[in-house]
Design an enzyme around this catalytic site. Structure first.
Site, mmCIF file in Angstrom:
data_model
loop_
_atom_site.group_PDB
_atom_site.id
_atom_site.type_symbol
_atom_site.label_atom_id
_atom_site.label_comp_id
_atom_site.label_asym_id
_atom_site.label_seq_id
_atom_site.Cartn_x
_atom_site.Cartn_y
_atom_site.Cartn_z
ATOM 1 N N GLU A 87 0.786 -1.225 0.000
ATOM 2 C CA GLU A 87 0.000 0.000 0.000
ATOM 3 C C GLU A 87 0.829 1.292 0.000
ATOM 4 O OE1 GLU A 87 -3.499 0.297 -0.022
ATOM 5 O OE2 GLU A 87 -3.413 -1.836 -0.536
ATOM 6 N N SER A 462 -52.833 -29.870 36.118
ATOM 7 C CA SER A 462 -52.676 -30.133 37.547
ATOM 8 C C SER A 462 -51.396 -29.557 38.131
ATOM 9 C CB SER A 462 -52.721 -31.642 37.805
ATOM 10 O OG SER A 462 -53.998 -32.158 37.498
#
Length: 801
Positions: A87, A462
């Site tokens: 770069e 229940s």
């Protein structure tokens, strides 16, 4: 000649001055609008939300950008050299702008008529990435140059490089070199090879064009060019160059790899974090630690899946998901690619049927045998209550081209299976503070992200009765109170037909003690108890457990569990029984930290006092600075003696009632209750000791019968047992100690009165110290005792309300 030289000299001076004046004017014009470079020192890069278990196992990661910032000191020198070679090889010498690169870019512009390269240095890219757009224009380029010059004046080269490598996009949602190394190689940038570093260094120029996953040949070409540049610049020797170039492109996608499967929990955390922080939840790098230990969550996952698979296999094989006979292998692979793994069950296509089993094709292209022994269960499903003939050979179960499901066993072999049609949910809480210790919202989140643990409102049957019995114990009932288990008819004004509730087996036991009625789950006793204590009293009482009163029916069916409630609500209510009478609020998030590790939130839940000195000790810790916030004591909502007596009654459910299967766990500290709704559409079990309270629900998403012989004790209870056995393994038995104000008396089993010495079959029963035992003549007529039970066809009508 002299005149020509003077002309050229003054022309050069004029051009230089003009250029200088132009740049000065541009600077004076643009500089007021330039952002402050100082902000780069405190910049906050977007980071995903991460969710962890209580033991720091990664559960999930949310956010579009995968990023793991790295300090400059941790960046390998080889990577820095590769990046600069690719770069900006003059990075160490320029002041933010490389005139040679700019001239080269201008030359390319003049020759081609459009911008080829920008001539940008790394510093200029930092300026663009942090402050500017990607628009290609001269004004943006001038701003970029001016910012680069400012950046170089105010930041060091190391700081600039650190900003750059953490900001750049490198493909596949990876931002920054550390995230890229994890995505492409599944490891830190510090652990990558020179060849791999060069590949990553080649991505900033064009992440899509040089992506090794999308275009390996082009990626290799770019990598080799960078390695060659490093050699020319003297950063590596020839031997390292040749070794790196010889390495193949071995990148492969490594997505975020959760260390713990807990998708329903992850989604609950995501929703809560978005509620707290909005869209910032996905970008601010929050790290959330939950209350869930990985071991318990794994136990819960396994319990739910094995429990559903066991139920499903009892009801037969529903056939292949698809039939694709006569297709080529490549066509079969294309079909398999459309189907995901569900709860660890892999899709496979039968390629051959043999006497010893079948051969299946997997999604990875491999073919593997499935033995006949794993297929013998697969009787054809006819309906919920009926199965076809038992298969005699593999061909009775599967044919070539069938798309089936297989499960990989621990030894690597495959077994024949199918994705269960039923669903289940499990919630386990810490009864001391409400912390969620495990939660499963269904068989598989990949199959359905509907979280049944917190979203599915179903009738608890229940398993709701203990709330009614608790209300009765606080209303003067005792475990020895006799209630008539006899037929009863309710006639509401305006109703054409009377309501004739019945027990599950349609039998009647006559006068029966409250303790026995609970562990035998006698519906008619529960209704008579609710009728005696009153609907309004019961609703007020039950609402204290955290239930929404609007969800509770205002009629006697409440005693049978006809309210629509979620497993989480039931578990929360049951936690009161297991902790001695204190109301808790379940919570999932233990701690929220910022990206820098700062604690932004720490849970401070209401906690059950473990002793009388609890509040004093907590206050002492607070004054000494050892706690972050004042302690919060949980609110007591019912008498601790009530919960102690009720726990004893619920232990009998396991010892000799509908929960007897749990005796196989060989523990004496377990209490619980089954629940089964009409036509067995819902199966429940809730139970606890002093360490965990756990609720399990099982059923179909669209309510239908689980089967004629399926109950809470056959579907939900085995799941509960599997989880609790693992959760309590190695732990000592643990129930709350007996509170003050409890007395134990010998009781006559038939009358519920104190037993004189020598009474046969007398037993010891628990009472509150203020309870008085009635004489036989004083038994409450409202409970239906005098005269004994009536035949079903002679039961007297009673108004419903």
């Amino acid at each position: 000649m002299i005149r020509l030289l003077k002309f050229l000299w003054w022309s050069f001076v004029a051009l230089f001055c003009g250029l200088l004046l132009s740049l000065s004017g541009a600077y004076l014009y643009l500089s007021p609008s330039l952002p402050s470079v100082e902000s780069l020192r405190t910049v906050k890069l977007q980071m995903p939300l991460k969710v962890f278990s209580s033991d720091q196992k990664l559960i999930a990661e949310f956010g579009e950008m995968r990023r793991a910032p790295i300090k400059f000191a941790d960046i390998p020198q080889d990577f820095i050299n590769a990046l600069l070679a690719a770069e900006d090889d003059n990075f160490a010498n320029h002041n933010g702008v490389d005139l040679t690169s700019l001239v080269r870019a201008g030359s390319e512009l003049l020759k081609s008529g459009h911008i080829q390269t920008g001539g940008s240095t790394i510093t200029m890219q930092v300026a663009k990435n942090f402050f500017l757009t990607s628009e290609r224009s001269f004004s943006r380029k001038i701003n970029e140059i001016l910012l680069a010059l400012q950046i170089e004046r105010e930041l060091s080269k190391d700081e600039i490089l650190e900003l750059y490598v953490n900001k750049i996009y490198l493909g596949n949602r990876a931002y920054g070199i550390e995230a890229a190394a994890q995505v492409y190689y599944g490891k830190s940038i510090r652990d990558t090879s020179l060849s791999q570093m060069a590949m990553i260094a080649g991505l900033p120029k064009a992440p899509s064009r040089f992506n090794p996953l999308a275009n390996a040949p082009r990626s290799k070409e770019r990598r080799d060019w960078i390695l060659g540049r490093m050699y020319k610049l003297g950063r590596i020797d020839k031997e390292r160059l040749e070794q790196a170039i010889a390495e193949p492109i071995d990148a492969s996608y490594h997505g975020p790899q959760p260390e713990l499967e807990a998708h329903y929990i992850a989604e609950m955390v995501r929703a809560e974090m978005v509620g707290r922080y909005g869209s910032d939840a996905y970008t601010e790098g929050f790290q959330v630690t939950t209350t869930v230990p990985s071991t318990l969550q794994n136990d819960a996952n396994l319990a739910v899946r094995e429990g559903l698979a066991s139920y499903d296999s009892r009801h037969g094989y529903r056939g292949p998901e698809l039939r694709r006979p006569g297709m080529t292998k490549s066509a079969w692979l294309e079909e398999l690619a459309k189907h995901r793994s569900i709860g660890g069950l892999e899709p496979a296509i039968v390629t051959q049927v043999e006497k010893s089993g079948i051969l299946v094709l997997l999604r990875n292209g491999e073919e593997q045998a499935v033995p006949w022994d794993s297929m013998k269960w697969a009787r054809p499903f006819l309906n919920t209550n009926s199965l076809g003939a038992r298969p005699q050979q593999p061909g009775d179960v599967a044919q070539t081209g069938d798309l089936v499901r297989v499960k990989r066993e621990t030894d690597g072999s495959l077994s024949f299976t199918q994705v269960p049609a039923a669903q289940a949910a499990l919630v386990s809480l810490d009864p001391s503070n409400g912390a969620i210790r495990a939660l499963v919202g269904g068989f598989s989140f990949d199959q359905s992200n509907y979280n049944r643990a917190i979203q599915a409102k179903r009738q608890p049957g229940s398993s709701f009765k203990p709330f009614i019995y608790s209300a009765a114990l606080d209303k003067g009932f005792t475990p020895a109170t006799l209630v008539n288990d006899a037929p009863i008819v309710f006639q509401e004004a305006g109703m054409e037909e009377a309501w004739r509730p019945k027990n599950d087996n349609n039998t009647f036991l006559g006068p029966i003690r409250l303790r026995e009625a609970l562990y035998k789950s006698r519906n008619l006793v529960s209704i008579r108890v609710l009728q005696t204590i009153g609907i309004d009293y019961a609703l007020d009482y039950v609402s204290k457990f955290g239930f929404n009163r609007d969800d509770l029916p205002r009629n006697l069916s409440l005693a049978l569990g006809t309210a629509n409630l979620t497993p989480m609500e039931i578990a929360r209510g049951w936690s009161v029984f297991s902790n001695g009478g204190y109301k808790l609020d379940p919570y999932l998030i233990e701690r929220i930290e910022s990206r820098d590790g700062e604690v932004l939130y720490k849970a401070n839940p209401a906690t059950v006092p473990v002793a009388e000195t609890f509040a004093k000790e907590q206050l002492k810790d607070e004054l000494n600075g050892t706690t972050d916030s004042p302690p919060v004591l949980a609110e007591r909502i019912i008498d601790g003696r009530t919960t102690y007596i009720l726990t004893s009654m619920l232990q009998d459910v396991i010892r000799k009632g509908t929960g007897r299967r749990a005796l196989a766990m060989k523990r004496n500290d377990l209490a619980g209750k089954t629940g089964t709704t009409n036509e067995s559409k819902d199966s429940w079990f809730s139970g606890f000791n002093a360490d965990y309270v756990t609720t399990v629900w099982a059923g179909f998403d669209q309510p239908e019968s689980l089967g004629r012989h399926e109950y809470g004790g056959t579907v939900a209870l085995p799941i509960w047992m599997s989880f609790m056995s693992a959760a309590l393994a190695g732990k000592p038995e643990h129930l709350l100690p007996e509170p003050e104000g409890i007395m134990t008396l010998r009781i006559e089993p038939l009358t519920g009165r104190a037993a004189p010495p020598g009474t046969p079959d007398a037993y010891f029963e628990l009472f509150k110290s203020e309870d008085s035992l009635p004489a036989a003549s004083e038994l409450d007529p409202a409970l239906g005792i005098p005269g004994g039970p009536l035949p079903a066809d002679q039961a007297a009508p009673i108004d419903l309300f």
